[in-house]
Design an enzyme around this catalytic site. Structure first.
Site, PDB file in Angstrom:
ATOM      1  N   TRP A  21      -0.776   5.524   6.863  1.00 45.37           N
ATOM      2  CA  TRP A  21      -1.187   4.220   8.022  1.00 45.37           C
ATOM      3  C   TRP A  21      -0.364   4.526   9.405  1.00 45.37           C
ATOM      4  O   TRP A  21      -0.614   4.394  10.021  1.00 45.37           O
ATOM      5  CB  TRP A  21      -1.329   3.860   7.366  1.00 45.37           C
ATOM      6  CG  TRP A  21      -0.429   3.242   6.637  1.00 45.37           C
ATOM      7  CD1 TRP A  21       0.417   2.238   6.962  1.00 45.37           C
ATOM      8  CD2 TRP A  21      -0.265   2.406   4.688  1.00 45.37           C
ATOM      9  NE1 TRP A  21       1.284   1.190   6.060  1.00 45.37           N
ATOM     10  CE2 TRP A  21       0.794   1.809   5.101  1.00 45.37           C
ATOM     11  CE3 TRP A  21      -1.339   3.248   4.164  1.00 45.37           C
ATOM     12  CZ2 TRP A  21       0.896   1.947   3.493  1.00 45.37           C
ATOM     13  CZ3 TRP A  21      -0.641   2.671   2.527  1.00 45.37           C
ATOM     14  CH2 TRP A  21       0.517   1.883   2.490  1.00 45.37           C
ATOM     15  N   ARG A  22       0.700   5.260   8.645  1.00 46.20           N
ATOM     16  CA  ARG A  22       1.520   5.353   9.391  1.00 46.20           C
ATOM     17  C   ARG A  22       1.598   6.451  10.124  1.00 46.20           C
ATOM     18  O   ARG A  22       1.992   7.120  11.593  1.00 46.20           O
ATOM     19  CB  ARG A  22       3.576   5.211   9.096  1.00 46.20           C
ATOM     20  CG  ARG A  22       3.655   3.455   9.083  1.00 46.20           C
ATOM     21  CD  ARG A  22       4.841   3.858   8.401  1.00 46.20           C
ATOM     22  NE  ARG A  22       5.426   2.386   7.999  1.00 46.20           N
ATOM     23  CZ  ARG A  22       6.469   2.015   7.476  1.00 46.20           C
ATOM     24  NH1 ARG A  22       7.702   3.057   6.482  1.00 46.20           N
ATOM     25  NH2 ARG A  22       7.008   0.564   7.934  1.00 46.20           N
ATOM     26  N   GLU A  34      -3.413  -2.798   5.882  1.00 46.98           N
ATOM     27  CA  GLU A  34      -2.199  -3.841   6.267  1.00 46.98           C
ATOM     28  C   GLU A  34      -3.474  -5.426   5.464  1.00 46.98           C
ATOM     29  O   GLU A  34      -3.126  -6.054   4.475  1.00 46.98           O
ATOM     30  CB  GLU A  34      -2.656  -4.289   8.103  1.00 46.98           C
ATOM     31  CG  GLU A  34      -1.319  -4.724   8.775  1.00 46.98           C
ATOM     32  CD  GLU A  34      -0.050  -4.149   8.217  1.00 46.98           C
ATOM     33  OE1 GLU A  34       0.046  -5.204   7.802  1.00 46.98           O
ATOM     34  OE2 GLU A  34       0.449  -3.321   8.965  1.00 46.98           O
ATOM     35  N   THR A  40       0.054  -7.170  -2.395  1.00 46.26           N
ATOM     36  CA  THR A  40      -0.616  -5.702  -3.697  1.00 46.26           C
ATOM     37  C   THR A  40       0.743  -5.210  -3.514  1.00 46.26           C
ATOM     38  O   THR A  40       1.043  -5.553  -1.644  1.00 46.26           O
ATOM     39  CB  THR A  40      -1.918  -5.095  -3.526  1.00 46.26           C
ATOM     40  OG1 THR A  40      -2.870  -5.843  -2.707  1.00 46.26           O
ATOM     41  CG2 THR A  40      -1.872  -4.087  -4.215  1.00 46.26           C
TER      42      THR A  40
END
Length: 344
Positions: A21-22, A34, A40
């Site tokens: 996700w980066r 997020e 988690t």
């Protein structure tokens, strides 16, 4: 900490983990990650994240996905309200924002399931808004750095620390926020000895100076979890097993489960219960016991495997094969041990 900003950003660019996700800072991707990361671990989320985006690659696809399909994608992550809120927010983004992800914190914070942390994360990482993301990692880094003994369990403490960070946050706000979280995740660890010699804050950190990191952060003692007891019924009829949908209230509402009743029943009591419900059975045997821990409560469960003489005339139950249940129905983590035992 302001004097460490350059070192923090430099460390992050050289050491940040390559997380999916980066890559590209797509707000839809950051949002999904997020929400998944709430409660988690990163290692667990990565596979779920890839599978989710493969099935639902856009806000439009999320807004229209059938709820059962959404829950199946979420199976195992728990806290299914998060998944419901994702779909609700996607529909709002489609209807009110014409499918374009909101840029501003004050817009993001109004979406279902998006609180201060998530709104700050999306607005800073994707749109470089100067909002601080305050999670447990940041609180630990900050309180150790300053030897700050305020109670981090209090909302006012989190707000105060957030305000202090926003006073110094650089233009690279997304990288700065992620750097503080990363430092807390991999260096300033909560349990064990922190890796102070590798930390970009080490030269000015008071916990590093005095070696008193174990004293921070300060927090309230956790209240003992409420314990509930249940008896689970594994109804079997001709290689099919009964599942039922939970009601609209309480924990795990509207999700699929194995039928159950409150309390810990003996085999004799189970027989009496089945007879009172006019349920025809040929055999009852003890199955497995399992205790599942939620955030605020604990379930102690025993179970019985019950072979039926005929199917139960109850339109609230479905009798399905194990393969069908696994393929098409989201079974909450609390009931997964019973499902796994049936697969053996």
């Amino acid at each position: 900490m302001e004097k460490c900003i350059h070192d923090i950003l430099d460390w992050y660019q050289k050491n940040k983990r390559d997380l999916p996700w980066r890559r590209g800072c797509n707000p839809y991707h950051v949002w999904i990650s997020e929400v998944m990361l709430q409660q988690t671990r990163i290692e667990t989320v990565i596979d779920y994240y890839h599978r989710f985006l493969q099935k639902l690659p856009s806000i439009e696809s999320l807004a229209t996905v059938p709820e059962e399909d959404l829950f199946k994608l979420w199976e195992g992550l728990g806290y299914y309200t998060r998944a419901k809120n994702l779909k609700k927010s996607a529909q709002i983004i489609i209807n009110q924002y014409h499918g374009e992800f909101p840029h501003e914190y004050h817009e993001l914070i109004t979406l279902p399931g998006i609180g201060d942390y998530t709104a700050s994360a999306i607005s800073s990482i994707c749109f470089q808004k100067k909002k601080a993301t305050i999670d447990g990692n940041v609180l630990r880094v900050y309180t150790r750095f300053y030897n700050n003994d305020l109670n981090i369990s209090l909302l006012k403490t989190r707000k105060e620390i957030g305000k202090k960070i926003e006073e110094i946050i650089p233009n690279e706000s997304g990288d700065f926020n992620q750097a503080l979280m990363e430092i807390g995740e991999v260096l300033c660890i909560p349990n064990g000895i922190p890796h102070c010699n590798r930390c970009p804050l080490h030269s000015r950190c008071l916990a590093g100076k005095y070696s008193n990191y174990a004293l921070f952060p300060k927090r309230q003692l956790k209240r003992e979890k409420k314990t509930l007891e249940y008896t689970i019924f594994i109804f079997n009829f001709e290689n099919t097993y009964a599942i039922s949908k939970r009601n609209n209230e309480g924990i795990l509402h509207q999700l699929w489960q194995f039928p159950n009743v409150e309390g810990t029943l003996t085999k004799t009591q189970v027989e009496a219960y089945l007879n009172s419900k006019r349920i025809s059975y040929s055999k009852i045997k003890e199955f497995i016991t399992y205790t599942h821990v939620f955030t605020h409560q604990k379930w102690k469960m025993i179970s019985y495997y019950i072979e039926l003489g005929k199917p139960i005339g109850n339109n609230q139950m479905l009798f399905l094969s194990i393969d069908k249940i696994i393929k098409d129905y989201a079974i909450p983590t609390a009931f997964q041990p019973f499902l796994k035992k049936l697969q053996i």
